[in-house]
Design an enzyme around this catalytic site. Structure first.
Site, PDB file in Angstrom:
ATOM      1  N   TRP A 325     104.377   1.666  89.361  1.00 48.35           N
ATOM      2  CA  TRP A 325     105.631   2.097  90.297  1.00 48.35           C
ATOM      3  C   TRP A 325     106.699   2.895  89.234  1.00 48.35           C
ATOM      4  CZ3 TRP A 325     110.751   0.511  89.794  1.00 48.35           C
ATOM      5  CH2 TRP A 325     111.573   0.859  90.647  1.00 48.35           C
ATOM      6  N   HIS A 326     106.747   2.108  87.831  1.00 47.46           N
ATOM      7  CA  HIS A 326     107.712   2.542  87.059  1.00 47.46           C
ATOM      8  C   HIS A 326     107.477   3.846  86.314  1.00 47.46           C
ATOM      9  CE1 HIS A 326     108.790  -1.743  87.036  1.00 47.46           C
ATOM     10  NE2 HIS A 326     109.933  -1.274  86.606  1.00 47.46           N
ATOM     11  N   GLY A 327     106.212   4.445  86.428  1.00 45.09           N
ATOM     12  CA  GLY A 327     105.833   5.588  85.825  1.00 45.09           C
ATOM     13  C   GLY A 327     104.563   5.936  85.806  1.00 45.09           C
ATOM     14  N   PHE A 483     112.413   6.419  87.062  1.00 46.21           N
ATOM     15  CA  PHE A 483     111.293   5.613  87.777  1.00 46.21           C
ATOM     16  C   PHE A 483     111.384   5.909  89.169  1.00 46.21           C
ATOM     17  CE2 PHE A 483     112.176   2.631  84.157  1.00 46.21           C
ATOM     18  CZ  PHE A 483     111.358   3.367  83.338  1.00 46.21           C
TER      19      PHE A 483
END
Lengths: 483, 316
Positions: A325-327, A483
Site C-alpha cells: 500500500w505504501h508504494g 503513498f
C-alpha cells in the site's frame, strides 16, 4: 496545498471565518463550504485529479443507495465488487501499473520470453491511497449493514474530500466521520484551543524534526557508498525520526484542524517509538490504516481464529499488503514481510496483547526492563526502515552489509554541519522528552504545564523553532503524499 | 467563539511583539559576524588599501594577498566572492567604498566569460540578503533584484532572519560573538588545498553553457557602474582574466570574441587589461577546469606580481 505553507496559513482562517460566521446557520451550506474548500485545497496541487475524487464520490454514493434498496444477495455482492473494482482499479492503474508491467517483463524474460511493452508516464494523484480506502470503508460498511447509507450527497462528498485528512489521512471510517456531517456543529472553546495546540505540535514535528532529520537522512542514504556502517546507522536513525515526525505531524495538523471546525478524527499515532514489542508498535503506528486492514482484510480472511498455518498466512498477507500500500516497490513489500516476521512469534505465543497500557503508566520513568524492551523494539523498527527508505532492495542490502562490517567502528564527521548538527540532535532529544511526558495523552503538546506563563513560554519556543528552522526556499512535501 | 478569537489575537500580538524585538536584536548581533567572506567584508570600515582584487571564486580562491603584500610591500585585500556576478560585485564595492568609507589605490577586476553565466549559481540573487541592511541607500535599493520586499526586511528585520535562516543560522550566531575571523590571516583569500582528480579533456556541454553565457546589458551596465565608482573614488582600475585549464581548447568556443570585446571595452574606458586566460598551465596547478589549487594559486599570484612589476607583460 501544503499544511506548512503560506497558502494554507491564508486559506485556513478564511475558511474558518466563512464556516463559523457566514454559513453557520445552515448545515447544508456549511457542508457545501467544506466540499468547496476541500476541492480548492486539493485542486491547488492539481485540479485535474479532482475528477477522480468526484467520480469515486458519485460511484460510492450511488452504490450505497442501491445497496440499501437491494435485498438480493448476489446483486448486493455485484454492487460491492463494482465499488471495490472501481476504487482499486484507479489505485492500481495510477500506483501499480508500471510496477506490475516491469515485473511481468522481468519474470517472462527469466523464462526466455521477451515482451515489449512501454511503461507509462503516470502521475500519482496525491492522497489516492487514502481517500480510496475511506470511500471503500463506506461501501463495505453499508454492504455489511453496519451503516445506514446516506441520502445527503453533499455530506457524503464532504466525508470523502474533507480537506484536513484528504491527502494523507487519518483514514476515517464512515461510521465515525459521516454522522458528524449530519449534525449541526457547535463551536467548543476547549476543543478549538486543543486543536490549535495539536496543529502547533504537528508543525513542530514536520518542520523542526522531520525536515531537519531529512537533511541528514537524505545525505547519508543518497550517498550511502561514501559512508561507514556507523554513519549509515545514524542515517537510519534520522530517517526513523523523519518519517515519524513527517507522518504523525501531518496527522496532528489534520486532527487539530478538524477540531477547529468541530470534528473529531481518530488518533492516528500513539507514541509508537515507546512500544515494548512489535505488536504494541503496530497498535500505535498509523492506527487508521492498521485497523482498516484488520477490519476489512484480516478478519474477513479468518483473522487469528484458524490454525497456525491460517494465522501465519493472514499475518503475512496483512503486512505485505500494508507494505505494498505504501508504494509500488519491492522495498515496501520486504518492509512489510519483515514486520510480519517480527510480529509472528508474538502472535504464535499469544504474547501479542501483553502491552496494552502505556509504558510506565503512572510513573515518570520506565523500569530497566521497559527500557530494554523499548530499545529492542526501536532497533527492530529502525532496521526495517532501512528497506522502507532505500531506493531498491540491493541498495538496502548494501547498507545493511556495511552496517554489519568493521566500518561500524569507524566514526565519520563529514556528514555533520558543526554546531547546527549538535543543535539538531538536541532538538530531537527535546522532542522525545516532550512526547514521553505526554505519552498518556493524544498528542505531544496536550498537557505541558498548568501554569499559563510557562505554557506560553513553551509555545513561544516552539513557534521560534518553527520560524527559524523552516526552509522557505524549497517546498518540503510530506513523505506520505507519495503513498 | 469570541473568547477564542480574542485569546488568539492577544497571543498573536504578544508573539509578533516579541519576534519584532528579537529581529532587531538579531540585526544588531549579526552585524558583528565576520565569519564568512561577505560578513567579514561588511565589517571592514575606514581602512586604506593600496590595492584590491574583486571577482568570483577565481579571485577569492586563486590570489594570495599575503604573497603580494610581502613581495611588493603593499597592503591589499581580496574582495572576491564565490559565484558573484557583476551586479553583486558592484554592490560589494559600493558598500566597501561608499558606505563603509574604505579607500583603495588600485582595483583588479576579474573579467572572464564565466562571470556571465545566467544560471542559478551566478545570477541568483543569493547574496542580496546581505544588502538588505542598506536598502535605505538608493544605489543598493536599485541594485537588489527583488527590491519590492527589501524595505520590509529593513523595517522588520525578523522577516529577513526567518526567511534566510539557513544563512543566518546558529553557527553564524555563535560565531558573531567572536572577534577573530579566519579571513583576517588570509586577507580575504582562501585556497583549495589539494589537486582533485578531474578529466582535463572533458568537453563542456556546449548547449548548456552557451544557453547561459551572454554578456548582456545588465552585466555591461554593472561593469560600467564599477568603473564609474572607481573613477569617483579615484581608484585605478585594471581588468584581468584568471587562468583556466586549456581555455583555448575547452572553453574558447563558448564566447570566441570575449577577449576582443574586453579589449575594446578597456580601450574605450582607459582601463588596463591583463589576461591570463589563454596561457598554458600545468594540470597539477588545478583543482578543476576553472579553479586552481594552492600550488597553482601561488604560481598565478607570482605571475600577477611579475605582470605588475614588469609593465604589464601579459597585457594582450
Amino acid at each position: 496545498m501544503l499544511f506548512n505553507s503560506i497558502d494554507f496559513a491564508i486559506f485556513l482562517p478564511i475558511v474558518f471565518i466563512l464556516y463559523w460566521f457566514v454559513t453557520n446557520k445552515n448545515l447544508k451550506l456549511q457542508n457545501f463550504l467544506i466540499v468547496a474548500a476541500s476541492y480548492l485545497f486539493y485542486g491547488w496541487w492539481d485540479w485535474r485529479f479532482l475528477s477522480l475524487i468526484l467520480f469515486s464520490t458519485v460511484v460510492d454514493y450511488t452504490i450505497g443507495r442501491k445497496l440499501r434498496m437491494e435485498e438480493n444477495q448476489t446483486k448486493r455482492k455485484i454492487l460491492l465488487w463494482t465499488s471495490i473494482l472501481v476504487n482499486l482499479g484507479f489505485l492500481g492503474f495510477f500506483k501499480y501499473y508500471n510496477f506490475f508491467l516491469d515485473n511481468f517483463i522481468t519474470a517472462f524474460s527469466f523464462f526466455g520470453t521477451e515482451i515489449k511493452a512501454n511503461s507509462l508516464n503516470i502521475i500519482l494523484p496525491v492522497g489516492i491511497s487514502f481517500y480510496t480506502f475511506q470511500t471503500l470503508s463506506y461501501t463495505i460498511d453499508v454492504y455489511k449493514r453496519n451503516l445506514e447509507p446516506t441520502k445527503d450527497f453533499i455530506a457524503f462528498s464532504a466525508f470523502v474530500s474533507f480537506f484536513p485528512q484528504l491527502v494523507a489521512g487519518p483514514i476515517e471510517r464512515a461510521t465515525n466521520l459521516l454522522p458528524q456531517f449530519y449534525k449541526k456543529r457547535t463551536f467548543e472553546y476547549d476543543k478549538a484551543v486543543d486543536g490549535m495546540r495539536q496543529i502547533l505540535w504537528g508543525l513542530f514535528k514536520k518542520i523542526v524534526i522531520a525536515d531537519t532529520c531529512a537533511e541528514y537522512a537524505n545525505l547519508i542514504f543518497n550517498n550511502s557508498a561514501d559512508y561507514s556502517g556507523s554513519t549509515l546507522v545514524l542515517g537510519a536513525l534520522f530517517f526513523t525520526f523523519q518519517i515519524y515526525g513527517d507522518f504523525s505531524g501531518y496527522s496532528d495538523i489534520a486532527i487539530g484542524t478538524s477540531r477547529l471546525f468541530g470534528f473529531n478524527l481518530k488518533q492516528n499515532f500513539a507514541f509508537p517509538y515507546f512500544s515494548r514489542d512489535l505488536a504494541e508498535f503496530w497498535r500505535r503506528w498509523h492506527i487508521s490504516l492498521s485497523t482498516w486492514f484488520r477490519d476489512y482484510l484480516y478478519i474477513p480472511l479468518g483473522g487469528s481464529r484458524g490454525g497456525t498455518w491460517m494465522k501465519v498466512r493472514n499475518t503475512f498477507i496483512i503486512f505485505i499488503v500494508s507494505g505494498f500500500w505504501h508504494g509500488a516497490n519491492w522495498t515496501f513489500i520486504i518492509w512489510g514481510a519483515l514486520n510480519a516476521i517480527y510480529f509472528l512469534p508474538l502472535m504464535l505465543t499469544n504474547n501479542n496483547r501483553n502491552n496494552l497500557e502505556t509504558v510506565a503508566h503512572g510513573r515518570l520513568l520506565p523500569s530497566i526492563k521497559e527500557i530494554s524492551l523499548m530499545l529492542l523494539t526501536f532497533s527492530l523498527t529502525v532496521f526495517a526502515w532501512i528497506f522502507f527508505r532505500a531506493e531498491s532492495v540491493s541498495h538496502a542490502l548494501s547498507i545493511i552489509g556495511e552496517i554489519f562490517s568493521k566500518s561500524i567502528l569507524s566514526f565519520q564527521t563529514s556528514w555533520t554541519n558543526g554546531y547546527i548538527t549538535i543543535f539538531h540532535i538536541i532538538l530531537v532529544l527535546f522532542f522525545v522528552i516532550i512526547e514521553w511526558i505526554n505519552r498518556d495523552y493524544e498528542f505531544g503538546l496536550q498537557r505541558i504545564s498548568n501554569h499559563t506563563f510557562s505554557r506560553k513560554i513553551v509555545y513561544f519556543l516552539i513557534v521560534f523553532l518553527i520560524l527559524f528552522t523552516a526552509d522557505y526556499h524549497s517546498k518540503q512535501e510530506f513523505i506520505y503524499f507519495q503513498f | 467563539m469570541k473568547a477564542f478569537i480574542i485569546k488568539l489575537v492577544k497571543l498573536l500580538l504578544i508573539f509578533v511583539g516579541f519576534f519584532l524585538i528579537i529581529g532587531f536584536y538579531l540585526e544588531y548581533q549579526f552585524e558583528k559576524d565576520n565569519s564568512d567572506k561577505f560578513t567579514w567584508l561588511r565589517n571592514k570600515e575606514n581602512n586604506n588599501f593600496d590595492y584590491a582584487f574583486i571577482g568570483s571564486s577565481r579571485t577569492m580562491n586563486m590570489i594570495d594577498i599575503n604573497l603580494i603584500d610581502s613581495v611588493l610591500s603593499k597592503k591589499g585585500i581580496n574582495l572576491g566572492i564565490s559565484g558573484a556576478d557583476f551586479r553583486t560585485l558592484y554592490m560589494i564595492l559600493y558598500t566597501f567604498l561608499e558606505i563603509k568609507n574604505n579607500k583603495i589605490g588600485e582595483l583588479y577586476i576579474q573579467v572572464d566569460p564565466f562571470m556571465l553565466y545566467k544560471d542559478s549559481v551566478y545570477n541568483n540573487p543569493r547574496y542580496d540578503h546581505y544588502f538588505y541592511s542598506y536598502v535605505n541607500d538608493e544605489n543598493i535599493y536599485n541594485s537588489i533584484n527583488d527590491n519590492n520586499t527589501s524595505f520590509v526586511y529593513r523595517l522588520f528585520p525578523i522577516f529577513k532572519y526567518v526567511e534566510f535562516n539557513s544563512v543566518y543560522n546558529l553557527t553564524h550566531f555563535i560565531r558573531s560573538f567572536s572577534k577573530v575571523s579566519k579571513w583576517d590571516n588570509t586577507k580575504g583569500s582562501w585556497f583549495f588545498s589539494s589537486q582533485l582528480p578531474f578529466n582535463p579533456d572533458a568537453n563542456p556541454d556546449k548547449t548548456n553553457h552557451t544557453k547561459y553565457l551572454k554578456f548582456d546589458n545588465e552585466d555591461k551596465a554593472y561593469l560600467l557602474k564599477i568603473i564609474d565608482l572607481c573613477s569617483k573614488f579615484k581608484v585605478k582600475t585594471i581588468f584581468y582574466g584568471a587562468p583556466i585549464y586549456n581555455y583555448e581548447k575547452n572553453f574558447k568556443f563558448l564566447y570566441p570574441n570575449f577577449r576582443e570585446d574586453m579589449t575594446l571595452l578597456s580601450n574605450k574606458y582607459g582601463v588596463d587589461y591583463i589576461n591570463f586566460m589563454g596561457q598554458d598551465y600545468d594540470k597539477s596547478f588545478f583543482k578543476d577546469m576553472t579553479h586552481m589549487n594552492y600550488k597553482g594559486s601561488i604560481n598565478f599570484t607570482e605571475l600577477l606580481i611579475k605582470a605588475r612589476t614588469h609593465n604589464n607583460v601579459y597585457k594582450k
